[in-house]
Design a protein around this motif. Structure first.
Motif, PDB file in Angstrom:
ATOM      1  N   SER A   9      -5.346 -73.398  63.937  1.00 24.90           N
ATOM      2  CA  SER A   9      -3.979 -72.899  64.972  1.00 24.90           C
ATOM      3  C   SER A   9      -2.383 -72.597  64.440  1.00 24.90           C
ATOM      4  O   SER A   9      -2.376 -73.369  62.961  1.00 24.90           O
ATOM      5  CB  SER A   9      -3.507 -74.245  65.749  1.00 24.90           C
ATOM      6  OG  SER A   9      -2.210 -73.738  66.750  1.00 24.90           O
ATOM      7  N   LEU A  11       0.775 -71.855  65.182  1.00 26.13           N
ATOM      8  CA  LEU A  11       1.169 -72.759  66.053  1.00 26.13           C
ATOM      9  C   LEU A  11       1.561 -73.957  64.797  1.00 26.13           C
ATOM     10  O   LEU A  11       2.070 -74.622  64.949  1.00 26.13           O
ATOM     11  CB  LEU A  11       1.178 -73.044  67.131  1.00 26.13           C
ATOM     12  CG  LEU A  11       2.090 -73.684  68.328  1.00 26.13           C
ATOM     13  CD1 LEU A  11       2.256 -73.494  70.029  1.00 26.13           C
ATOM     14  CD2 LEU A  11       1.482 -75.067  68.694  1.00 26.13           C
ATOM     15  N   SER A  15       4.353 -75.372  62.650  1.00 27.57           N
ATOM     16  CA  SER A  15       4.556 -77.034  62.921  1.00 27.57           C
ATOM     17  C   SER A  15       4.760 -77.602  61.648  1.00 27.57           C
ATOM     18  O   SER A  15       5.592 -78.178  61.462  1.00 27.57           O
ATOM     19  CB  SER A  15       4.112 -77.219  64.392  1.00 27.57           C
ATOM     20  OG  SER A  15       4.613 -76.698  64.973  1.00 27.57           O
ATOM     21  N   SER A  22       6.795 -77.472  67.481  1.00 26.65           N
ATOM     22  CA  SER A  22       6.805 -76.132  67.909  1.00 26.65           C
ATOM     23  C   SER A  22       6.876 -77.187  70.098  1.00 26.65           C
ATOM     24  O   SER A  22       6.097 -77.644  70.283  1.00 26.65           O
ATOM     25  CB  SER A  22       5.892 -75.546  68.609  1.00 26.65           C
ATOM     26  OG  SER A  22       5.744 -74.552  69.639  1.00 26.65           O
ATOM     27  N   LYS A  24       5.609 -75.371  72.256  1.00 26.85           N
ATOM     28  CA  LYS A  24       4.526 -74.551  73.123  1.00 26.85           C
ATOM     29  C   LYS A  24       2.937 -75.659  72.729  1.00 26.85           C
ATOM     30  O   LYS A  24       2.161 -75.072  73.400  1.00 26.85           O
ATOM     31  CB  LYS A  24       4.135 -73.439  72.298  1.00 26.85           C
ATOM     32  CG  LYS A  24       5.114 -72.471  73.151  1.00 26.85           C
ATOM     33  CD  LYS A  24       5.197 -71.039  72.967  1.00 26.85           C
ATOM     34  CE  LYS A  24       6.295 -70.331  72.762  1.00 26.85           C
ATOM     35  NZ  LYS A  24       5.898 -68.558  72.651  1.00 26.85           N
ATOM     36  N   ASN A  29      -2.653 -80.273  69.427  1.00 21.93           N
ATOM     37  CA  ASN A  29      -1.463 -80.305  68.249  1.00 21.93           C
ATOM     38  C   ASN A  29      -0.347 -81.401  67.971  1.00 21.93           C
ATOM     39  O   ASN A  29      -0.389 -81.562  67.197  1.00 21.93           O
ATOM     40  CB  ASN A  29      -0.809 -78.895  68.903  1.00 21.93           C
ATOM     41  CG  ASN A  29      -1.830 -77.393  69.323  1.00 21.93           C
ATOM     42  OD1 ASN A  29      -1.325 -76.899  70.029  1.00 21.93           O
ATOM     43  ND2 ASN A  29      -2.538 -77.482  68.261  1.00 21.93           N
TER      44      ASN A  29
END
Length: 341
Positions: A9, A11, A15, A22, A24, A29
């Motif tokens: 990921s 994202l 992070s 994040s 999101k 996560n």
């Protein structure tokens, strides 16, 4: 000893680099970010970009690219599912996998899914340790042949979920919620969370129904939807009279149910996957048939204080101190195994 982290990921990768999660981020996560931060309390974590899937990178291209990567020897490598499945093993490297759940429902959707799950199970058995989040997944992985599986439960700061009643009343007013109606959280407005069936079972009871999420995949439902920041989300959960976790998907745990218990709010859940352990240990209500949901909500409302107290008594033990200690113990055991070689 160096510790490397591998995620598909972007994202989560960003992070981990910035050390700021994040907004999101999903539940997996969030857990993985917290795990990396736990390890950083005792040393540096090196985040590997090679494991991140590039924008528009095809499945087989990602597999071919990452499979050519060589893991350094005498280091600890912490890997999420895709890096586990597609990474080429090195017998001199210590490897830890993180598995929240195995989505058996997705396994037969396509050829690439079948290949992924075949490789994942095969490679998991070669790891030095697998960390998972509930007993049902520990037992599943041991039955598949994994040699060492450890449970580290999802964890939060209990203090973050306690609010003054006046603060919550003002919060509800600002969101336009009816203070005279019972407030029922029906789930994340995404696929697999059961919000459609839940709505149709409860739509005639006169409750104020709400749902949240990064995006609304249930726009056709006449239910108030909110995309809130972390504090706003916690306040919404704490404002509820009952929280529902009627997932159709296979859950690893269920962070929403966990957070509701921290807020002393009763939970009704489907018990999918690892969620059943959370419901049982927290003394909450299971509902396996949607047709019984209306009665279960009435039961929860009638026993709100008792259910809230039971749930809070269980989950408050799973705090950040527990989480950090558990992760550091696994890393130390890995280091000890290298020293003995």
């Amino acid at each position: 000893m160096k510790v490397f982290w591998y995620t598909r990921s972007n994202l989560l990768y960003q992070s981990l680099l910035t050390r700021k999660l994040s907004q999101k981020a999903n539940g997996g996560n969030s857990y993985d970010f917290a795990a990396a931060e736990a390890l950083r309390t005792k040393g540096e974590i090196f985040v590997r970009k090679v494991s991140v899937q590039k924008n528009n990178e095809k499945f087989f291209r990602y597999w071919h690219r990452f499979n050519s990567f060589r893991f350094e020897s005498d280091c600890i490598h912490i890997m999420e599912p895709y890096p586990v499945a597609f990474g080429k093993p090195n017998k001199k490297a210590l490897r830890i996998g993180i598995i929240h759940h195995i989505d058996t429902q997705a396994a037969n959707k396509s050829l690439k899914h079948r290949i992924f799950f075949y490789l994942l199970i095969r490679r998991l058995k070669s790891l030095d340790c697998v960390v998972t989040v509930s007993k049902v997944w520990r037992d599943y992985l041991l039955n598949k042949g994994c040699k060492r599986v450890e449970i580290i439960y999802n964890s939060f700061n209990p203090e973050d979920y306690l609010f003054e009643e006046a603060d919550l009343l003002l919060f509800k007013k600002n969101l336009g919620l009816d203070k005279d109606k019972k407030l029922i959280y029906i789930g994340n407005a995404g696929n697999g969370k059961g919000v459609h069936k839940t709505f149709y079972e409860l739509k005639d009871f006169g409750y104020e129904l709400v749902m949240t999420g990064a995006k609304n995949d249930a726009k056709e439902l006449p239910v108030k939807y909110f995309n809130l920041d972390a504090l706003g989300y916690r306040k919404l959960i704490a404002s509820c009279d009952v929280v529902l976790a009627m997932s159709d998907m296979v859950e690893g745990w269920n962070r929403i149910a966990h957070e509701a218990m921290l807020s002393k709010v009763p939970v009704i859940g489907s018990g999918s996957g690892g969620m059943q352990e959370l419901l049982d240990e927290g003394g909450q209500i299971s509902c396996y048939d949607y047709s019984n949901l209306g009665d279960k909500v009435l039961q929860a409302l009638a026993n709100k204080a008792e259910l809230g107290g039971k749930g809070h008594a269980f989950v408050k033990k799973l705090d950040k101190r527990y989480f950090i200690k558990s992760w550091l113990e696994i890393i130390e055991s890995m280091k000890q195994s290298i020293r003995k070689q």
